[in-house]
Design a protein around this motif. Structure first.
Motif, PDB file in Angstrom:
ATOM      1  N   UNK A 113      11.512  25.361 -30.836  1.00 54.68           N
ATOM      2  CA  UNK A 113      11.204  25.439 -29.434  1.00 54.68           C
ATOM      3  C   UNK A 113      12.226  27.046 -29.516  1.00 54.68           C
ATOM      4  N   UNK A 114      13.295  27.016 -29.738  1.00 59.36           N
ATOM      5  CA  UNK A 114      13.658  28.965 -29.720  1.00 59.36           C
ATOM      6  C   UNK A 114      14.223  29.617 -30.899  1.00 59.36           C
ATOM      7  N   UNK A 115      13.883  29.239 -31.779  1.00 59.42           N
ATOM      8  CA  UNK A 115      14.564  30.079 -33.435  1.00 59.42           C
ATOM      9  C   UNK A 115      13.643  30.372 -34.338  1.00 59.42           C
ATOM     10  N   UNK A 116      12.857  29.199 -34.763  1.00 62.61           N
ATOM     11  CA  UNK A 116      12.144  28.146 -35.638  1.00 62.61           C
ATOM     12  C   UNK A 116      10.586  29.697 -35.876  1.00 62.61           C
ATOM     13  N   UNK A 120      16.978  45.180 -35.161  1.00 62.42           N
ATOM     14  CA  UNK A 120      15.524  44.436 -34.981  1.00 62.42           C
ATOM     15  C   UNK A 120      15.223  43.875 -34.413  1.00 62.42           C
ATOM     16  N   UNK A 121      15.819  43.470 -33.759  1.00 66.33           N
ATOM     17  CA  UNK A 121      15.849  42.370 -32.466  1.00 66.33           C
ATOM     18  C   UNK A 121      15.146  43.326 -31.243  1.00 66.33           C
ATOM     19  N   UNK A 122      16.107  44.121 -31.003  1.00 64.63           N
ATOM     20  CA  UNK A 122      15.946  44.846 -29.661  1.00 64.63           C
ATOM     21  C   UNK A 122      16.414  46.040 -29.827  1.00 64.63           C
ATOM     22  N   UNK A 135      13.692  36.389 -38.195  1.00 66.01           N
ATOM     23  CA  UNK A 135      15.218  36.768 -38.285  1.00 66.01           C
ATOM     24  C   UNK A 135      16.160  35.906 -37.393  1.00 66.01           C
ATOM     25  N   UNK A 136      15.856  34.966 -36.738  1.00 65.09           N
ATOM     26  CA  UNK A 136      15.923  33.626 -36.693  1.00 65.09           C
ATOM     27  C   UNK A 136      17.136  32.897 -37.689  1.00 65.09           C
ATOM     28  N   UNK A 191      22.345  37.208 -28.148  1.00 58.70           N
ATOM     29  CA  UNK A 191      21.332  36.433 -29.188  1.00 58.70           C
ATOM     30  C   UNK A 191      21.708  35.679 -30.547  1.00 58.70           C
ATOM     31  N   UNK A 192      22.466  36.912 -30.867  1.00 61.95           N
ATOM     32  CA  UNK A 192      23.271  36.689 -32.261  1.00 61.95           C
ATOM     33  C   UNK A 192      23.919  35.322 -32.560  1.00 61.95           C
ATOM     34  N   UNK A 193      24.547  35.523 -31.111  1.00 66.22           N
ATOM     35  CA  UNK A 193      26.057  34.523 -30.915  1.00 66.22           C
ATOM     36  C   UNK A 193      25.344  33.279 -30.376  1.00 66.22           C
TER      37      UNK A 193
END
Length: 200
Positions: free
Chosen positions: A23-26, A46-48, A30-31, A58-60
């Motif tokens: 639900x949050x990565x797929x 590139x994310x924000x 990039x995630x 988000x990376x964490x």
């Protein structure tokens, strides 16, 4: 009976992590790369591109989930394969709930890695060394509890208490509040977006 134990324990241990991934990565390639790489320095903008703080959060989160899944796989895959047999757990006086307890402990470890990742990144970003020390100490406490292997009730309860506390801490570090939690639980997306725009 071995197949239900195998699939039941697998879903307990990896079900929540799979749901988080789904639900949050797929949906974002990039995630997925961050999840597989664990750590990545390039591509954060590139994310924000305008705001680096959400990118680091988000990376964490993504790298914490990646480390958690890797840790869970390495610690549980051999136990899970043994659940297919041959043999009977508990025949020599050991706990017959060994596979179930191991599955719940793997679940805790995976979720804790997510929370530890968010809190640890926040401590590094703000140069607060007591946060880093807290993450390391709780990691050590949860890891050393595995030495108390016959006393599963004590280790699981203590690990789940630490998980809940670290989860609450990670929630607030990531920018959550009681108000945003209310919007999320009531599925009020429009009110949530308006609240975020006003808070900026």
């Amino acid at each position: 009976m071995t197949l239900p134990v195998f699939f039941g324990c697998a879903f307990i241990a990896f079900g929540p992590a799979f749901a988080l991934y789904l639900f949050t990565i797929a949906t974002d390639p990039l995630r997925v790369i961050f999840l597989i790489a664990g750590k990545a320095n390039e591509g954060l903008k590139s994310i924000n591109p305008e705001d680096t703080a959400p990118s680091m959060r988000l990376l964490a989160y993504v790298s914490g989930l990646g480390f958690g899944i890797m840790s869970g796989v390495f610690s549980f895959v051999n136990i899970l394969s043994n659940s297919l047999g041959p043999g009977t757990v508990g025949i020599h006086g050991d706990s017959p709930q060994f596979f179930l307890n191991s599955a719940f402990m793997t679940l805790v470890i995976i979720m804790l890695h997510v929370f530890w990742g968010v809190v640890f990144f926040d401590g590094c970003e703000k140069n607060k060394w007591y946060i880093l020390l807290t993450v390391l100490l709780t990691h050590l406490v949860v890891s050393t509890q595995t030495f108390l292997s016959p006393h599963y009730e004590v280790t699981l309860v203590a690990a789940y208490i630490i998980m809940v506390l670290m989860g609450v801490w990670a929630f607030y570090v990531a920018g959550g509040s009681c108000r945003t939690l209310k919007f999320c639980l009531l599925c009020q997306d429009k009110d949530f977006l308006l609240y975020n725009q006003r808070s900026r």
